[in-house]
Design a protein around this motif. Structure first.
Motif, mmCIF file in Angstrom:
data_model
loop_
_atom_site.group_PDB
_atom_site.id
_atom_site.type_symbol
_atom_site.label_atom_id
_atom_site.label_comp_id
_atom_site.label_asym_id
_atom_site.label_seq_id
_atom_site.Cartn_x
_atom_site.Cartn_y
_atom_site.Cartn_z
ATOM 1 N N LEU A 105 9.876 55.079 54.022
ATOM 2 C CA LEU A 105 8.819 56.089 54.029
ATOM 3 C C LEU A 105 9.260 57.360 53.311
ATOM 4 C CD1 LEU A 105 6.651 57.026 57.128
ATOM 5 C CD2 LEU A 105 7.394 58.725 55.476
ATOM 6 N N THR A 106 10.441 57.883 53.660
ATOM 7 C CA THR A 106 10.854 59.180 53.118
ATOM 8 C C THR A 106 11.155 59.111 51.627
ATOM 9 O OG1 THR A 106 13.136 58.760 53.866
ATOM 10 C CG2 THR A 106 11.693 60.014 55.342
ATOM 11 N N ASP A 107 11.717 58.011 51.146
ATOM 12 C CA ASP A 107 11.935 57.880 49.700
ATOM 13 C C ASP A 107 10.606 57.935 48.954
ATOM 14 O OD1 ASP A 107 14.570 57.513 50.400
ATOM 15 O OD2 ASP A 107 14.805 55.580 49.388
ATOM 16 N N ALA A 108 9.580 57.310 49.531
ATOM 17 C CA ALA A 108 8.264 57.268 48.887
ATOM 18 C C ALA A 108 7.659 58.657 48.748
ATOM 19 C CB ALA A 108 7.325 56.352 49.667
ATOM 20 N N LEU A 124 3.991 42.487 54.280
ATOM 21 C CA LEU A 124 4.210 41.688 55.487
ATOM 22 C C LEU A 124 3.818 40.232 55.233
ATOM 23 C CD1 LEU A 124 2.734 44.218 58.078
ATOM 24 C CD2 LEU A 124 5.092 44.028 57.272
ATOM 25 N N GLN A 125 2.704 40.026 54.562
ATOM 26 C CA GLN A 125 2.269 38.671 54.236
ATOM 27 C C GLN A 125 3.259 37.983 53.316
ATOM 28 O OE1 GLN A 125 -1.572 39.610 52.624
ATOM 29 N NE2 GLN A 125 -2.586 39.726 54.628
ATOM 30 N N GLU A 126 3.875 38.729 52.410
ATOM 31 C CA GLU A 126 4.863 38.161 51.496
ATOM 32 C C GLU A 126 6.077 37.619 52.249
ATOM 33 O OE1 GLU A 126 5.840 41.197 48.729
ATOM 34 O OE2 GLU A 126 3.859 41.213 47.775
ATOM 35 N N GLN A 127 6.370 38.201 53.410
ATOM 36 C CA GLN A 127 7.507 37.757 54.227
ATOM 37 C C GLN A 127 7.062 36.860 55.387
ATOM 38 O OE1 GLN A 127 10.504 38.174 53.181
ATOM 39 N NE2 GLN A 127 9.871 39.509 51.485
ATOM 40 N N HIS A 184 -0.152 54.730 51.121
ATOM 41 C CA HIS A 184 0.980 54.253 50.311
ATOM 42 C C HIS A 184 2.303 54.496 51.030
ATOM 43 C CE1 HIS A 184 1.255 58.524 49.232
ATOM 44 N NE2 HIS A 184 2.443 58.280 48.712
ATOM 45 N N LEU A 185 2.355 55.513 51.894
ATOM 46 C CA LEU A 185 3.560 55.750 52.684
ATOM 47 C C LEU A 185 3.719 54.690 53.769
ATOM 48 C CD1 LEU A 185 3.400 59.636 53.157
ATOM 49 C CD2 LEU A 185 4.594 58.324 51.392
ATOM 50 N N VAL A 186 2.622 54.341 54.422
ATOM 51 C CA VAL A 186 2.670 53.297 55.452
ATOM 52 C C VAL A 186 3.042 51.964 54.815
ATOM 53 C CG1 VAL A 186 1.417 52.184 57.330
ATOM 54 C CG2 VAL A 186 0.903 54.555 56.756
ATOM 55 N N GLN A 187 2.544 51.698 53.614
ATOM 56 C CA GLN A 187 2.894 50.459 52.924
ATOM 57 C C GLN A 187 4.387 50.424 52.583
ATOM 58 O OE1 GLN A 187 0.782 49.714 49.269
ATOM 59 N NE2 GLN A 187 2.041 47.955 48.737
ATOM 60 N N TYR A 189 6.776 51.968 54.149
ATOM 61 C CA TYR A 189 7.464 51.728 55.421
ATOM 62 C C TYR A 189 7.411 50.245 55.783
ATOM 63 C CZ TYR A 189 7.650 51.074 60.474
ATOM 64 O OH TYR A 189 7.923 50.572 61.728
ATOM 65 N N ALA A 190 6.230 49.635 55.664
ATOM 66 C CA ALA A 190 6.061 48.228 56.025
ATOM 67 C C ALA A 190 6.947 47.329 55.173
ATOM 68 C CB ALA A 190 4.593 47.823 55.880
ATOM 69 N N ALA A 191 7.083 47.656 53.890
ATOM 70 C CA ALA A 191 7.930 46.859 53.006
ATOM 71 C C ALA A 191 9.393 46.935 53.438
ATOM 72 C CB ALA A 191 7.775 47.342 51.568
#
Length: 266
Positions: A105-108, A124-127, A184-187, A189-191
């Motif tokens: 999150l913070t890097d983004a 998440l779906q990719e994993q 985009h920050l939540v995404q 983080y999710a990645a």
């Protein structure tokens, strides 16, 4: 089993035992400098007081990141002020949230937004995360069942993102994001949460959990320093490139004589 020395070891330098831990979500908090040194390299202001909690502000002071281990339950608070294009938002992550996931999150926050529409569920779906039956809210759970991501909305219309990881022994942490948190920050983080890559922890800093898998590795202090420095160097290079582009980008405003010419043809 006898361990072989790695090529390039310096004289008198002793290897230290570390562990590659997976799943990363249960690896424990880690070294907060993984987050703070990257932000400093990107030009963020360190407002921390000696011996106190970490406190960092973005250059425009619109975003503040704090890490406080001295209060209960302690952990990370990331707050964005309301701007002309963004509502106020807050993200709170527990003290045992791995710094590698926090950094997702913070890097983004230091990078320009992608032109593509964000999709929190895509990484998440990719994993191969799945939706459990009868979840009641939009939910994705990791294949091992230890981590989750949920968009929670109560009958009153209040919504938030809720996430985290926990094993059967109670080890773990949670994270909450207001519904106004930029997607985009939540995404990002999710990645970081769903990444299958293990994270490294020094000896004595691996949580006791029956669900953790570890691989012992011998690492030189100089190698650890080089890996950390590479991350900081990359942050400085990217920041310098963006600042250079902003300074040298072509002007798009019309010249005064051109504007007069337009008025003359009306």
């Amino acid at each position: 089993m006898k361990k072989k020395q790695w090529q390039g070891w310096g004289p008198g330098e002793q290897a230290e035992q570390h562990y590659l831990v997976e799943p990363r979500a249960l690896a424990g908090g880690g070294d907060i400098r993984h987050v703070s040194e990257f932000l400093r390299a990107c030009g963020w202001r360190d407002r921390s007081k000696p011996g106190g909690p970490l406190l960092m502000d973005s250059l425009d002071r619109s975003i503040r990141i704090a890490y406080d281990p001295f209060v209960h339950p302690g952990g990370w608070t990331i707050h964005g002020k309301a701007t002309a294009h963004q509502e106020e938002w807050t993200a709170i992550l527990g003290r045992q949230a791995p710094v590698e996931i926090v950094a997702g999150l913070t890097d983004a926050l230091t990078r320009p937004r992608s032109a593509h529409a964000p999709n929190v569920w895509a990484p998440l779906q990719e994993q191969r995360w799945h939706t459990p039956p009868g979840a009641g809210h939009v939910t994705a759970v990791s294949p091992d069942g230890l981590a989750w991501m949920q968009f929670h909305q109560d009958p009153g219309g209040h919504a938030m993102w809720w996430s985290g990881a926990q094993d059967q022994q109670g080890n773990g942490w949670t994270a909450q994001f207001t519904a106004t948190t930029p997607m985009h920050l939540v995404q990002s983080y999710a990645a970081a949460l769903a990444s299958p890559e293990p994270v490294m922890r020094p000896r004595g800093r691996v949580p006791h959990s029956a669900r953790i898998r570890t691989t012992s590795v011998s690492v030189l202090p100089s190698q650890l320093s080089a890996w950390k420095q590479a991350r900081v160097t990359a942050a400085r290079a990217a920041t310098s490139a963006r600042n250079s582009w902003k300074t040298n980008r072509p002007r798009t405003t019309a010249h005064p004589h051109a504007q007069r010419g337009v008025r003359a043809h009306r």
